[in-house]
Design an enzyme around this catalytic site. Structure first.
Site, PDB file in Angstrom:
ATOM      1  N   GLY A   1       0.847  -1.182   0.000  1.00 24.52           N
ATOM      2  CA  GLY A   1       0.000   0.000   0.000  1.00 24.52           C
ATOM      3  C   GLY A   1       0.885   1.236   0.000  1.00 24.52           C
ATOM      4  O   GLY A   1       0.757   2.129   0.829  1.00 24.52           O
ATOM      5  N   HIS A   2       1.838   1.244  -0.938  1.00 24.84           N
ATOM      6  CA  HIS A   2       2.768   2.364  -1.075  1.00 24.84           C
ATOM      7  C   HIS A   2       3.486   2.274  -2.411  1.00 24.84           C
ATOM      8  O   HIS A   2       3.368   1.267  -3.120  1.00 24.84           O
ATOM      9  CB  HIS A   2       3.786   2.374   0.076  1.00 24.84           C
ATOM     10  CG  HIS A   2       4.481   1.075   0.301  1.00 24.84           C
ATOM     11  ND1 HIS A   2       5.321   0.524  -0.617  1.00 24.84           N
ATOM     12  CD2 HIS A   2       4.440   0.214   1.341  1.00 24.84           C
ATOM     13  CE1 HIS A   2       5.791  -0.614  -0.150  1.00 24.84           C
ATOM     14  NE2 HIS A   2       5.264  -0.846   1.038  1.00 24.84           N
ATOM     15  N   ALA A   3       4.215   3.352  -2.722  1.00 26.04           N
ATOM     16  CA  ALA A   3       5.096   3.360  -3.899  1.00 26.04           C
ATOM     17  C   ALA A   3       6.463   3.827  -3.422  1.00 26.04           C
ATOM     18  O   ALA A   3       6.586   4.415  -2.345  1.00 26.04           O
ATOM     19  CB  ALA A   3       4.557   4.312  -4.953  1.00 26.04           C
ATOM     20  N   TYR A   4       7.483   3.544  -4.215  1.00 23.57           N
ATOM     21  CA  TYR A   4       8.840   4.013  -3.906  1.00 23.57           C
ATOM     22  C   TYR A   4       9.268   5.043  -4.934  1.00 23.57           C
ATOM     23  O   TYR A   4       9.055   4.850  -6.142  1.00 23.57           O
ATOM     24  CB  TYR A   4       9.844   2.868  -3.954  1.00 23.57           C
ATOM     25  CG  TYR A   4       9.555   1.730  -3.024  1.00 23.57           C
ATOM     26  CD1 TYR A   4       9.679   1.866  -1.648  1.00 23.57           C
ATOM     27  CD2 TYR A   4       9.169   0.494  -3.536  1.00 23.57           C
ATOM     28  CE1 TYR A   4       9.427   0.807  -0.796  1.00 23.57           C
ATOM     29  CE2 TYR A   4       8.907  -0.577  -2.686  1.00 23.57           C
ATOM     30  CZ  TYR A   4       9.039  -0.405  -1.331  1.00 23.57           C
ATOM     31  OH  TYR A   4       8.776  -1.448  -0.496  1.00 23.57           O
TER      32      TYR A   4
ATOM     33  N   ARG B   1       2.000  -0.389  -5.074  1.00 22.89           N
ATOM     34  CA  ARG B   1       1.894  -1.854  -5.006  1.00 22.89           C
ATOM     35  C   ARG B   1       1.361  -2.344  -3.672  1.00 22.89           C
ATOM     36  O   ARG B   1       1.668  -1.830  -2.607  1.00 22.89           O
ATOM     37  CB  ARG B   1       3.229  -2.505  -5.357  1.00 22.89           C
ATOM     38  CG  ARG B   1       4.288  -2.487  -4.274  1.00 22.89           C
ATOM     39  CD  ARG B   1       4.729  -3.929  -4.023  1.00 22.89           C
ATOM     40  NE  ARG B   1       5.860  -4.009  -3.127  1.00 22.89           N
ATOM     41  CZ  ARG B   1       5.729  -4.138  -1.821  1.00 22.89           C
ATOM     42  NH1 ARG B   1       4.546  -4.126  -1.250  1.00 22.89           N
ATOM     43  NH2 ARG B   1       6.794  -4.240  -1.058  1.00 22.89           N
TER      44      ARG B   1
END
Ligand code: TYD
Length: 134
Positions: free
Chosen positions: A49-52, A96
């Site tokens: 539950g995040h992106a980089y 993702r």
């Protein structure tokens, strides 16, 4: 920018069992700086539950199965991982989540950077704005 994709890994089948492996900058398109794994996930839980901003990842279902859900800011893509001889390459700046973990599943994740809280975008709307240069 590189696209997300399933990458097949070498597989040595043998009467004694099977063997697969990963070499940095060969089977996967980056140098490995960190490896982590997710395990003992209770039924129904989701991870990620995040992106980089800059990190790339390669995710393998070493054991069991799970789904990796990616969003590129426009569309969602779902990949079911359930074999240890292939994995999903996730470029930077992809939202993702990982879900549908089977009992005893083990997610191995290789990435090209050290853990850094400043690498994370944890709010989906911020991610979408960032993707569209707003
Ligand atoms: P978190 O980002 O919430 O995991 P996920 O993205 O799978 O939902 O990470 C859980 C905790 O683990 C959080 O406190 C940060 C820590 N962590 C590290 O210290 N090093 C790492 O390499 C990772 C991936 C997480």
């Amino acid at each position: 920018m590189e696209a997300p994709r399933i990458i097949q890994l070498p597989k040595f089948l043998d009467d004694r069992g099977n063997l697969s492996f990963i070499e940095e900058n060969n089977h996967i398109p980056f140098k490995i700086e960190r490896t982590y794994w997710i395990y003992d996930v209770p039924g129904g839980e989701r991870r990620g539950g995040h992106a980089y901003l800059n990190l790339q990842e390669f995710i393998v279902a070493i054991s069991g199965s799970f789904d990796v859900v990616l969003h590129d800011g426009v569309k969602e893509m779902r990949y079911s991982l359930n074999r240890s001889y292939y994995g999903l390459y996730v470029p930077k700046m992809m939202w993702r989540e990982i879900e549908n973990f089977s009992t005893n599943s083990l997610a191995l994740i290789l990435t090209n950077g050290k853990y850094d809280v400043n690498e994370y975008i944890r709010v989906f709307d911020q991610f979408v704005s960032c993707k569209h240069g707003r």
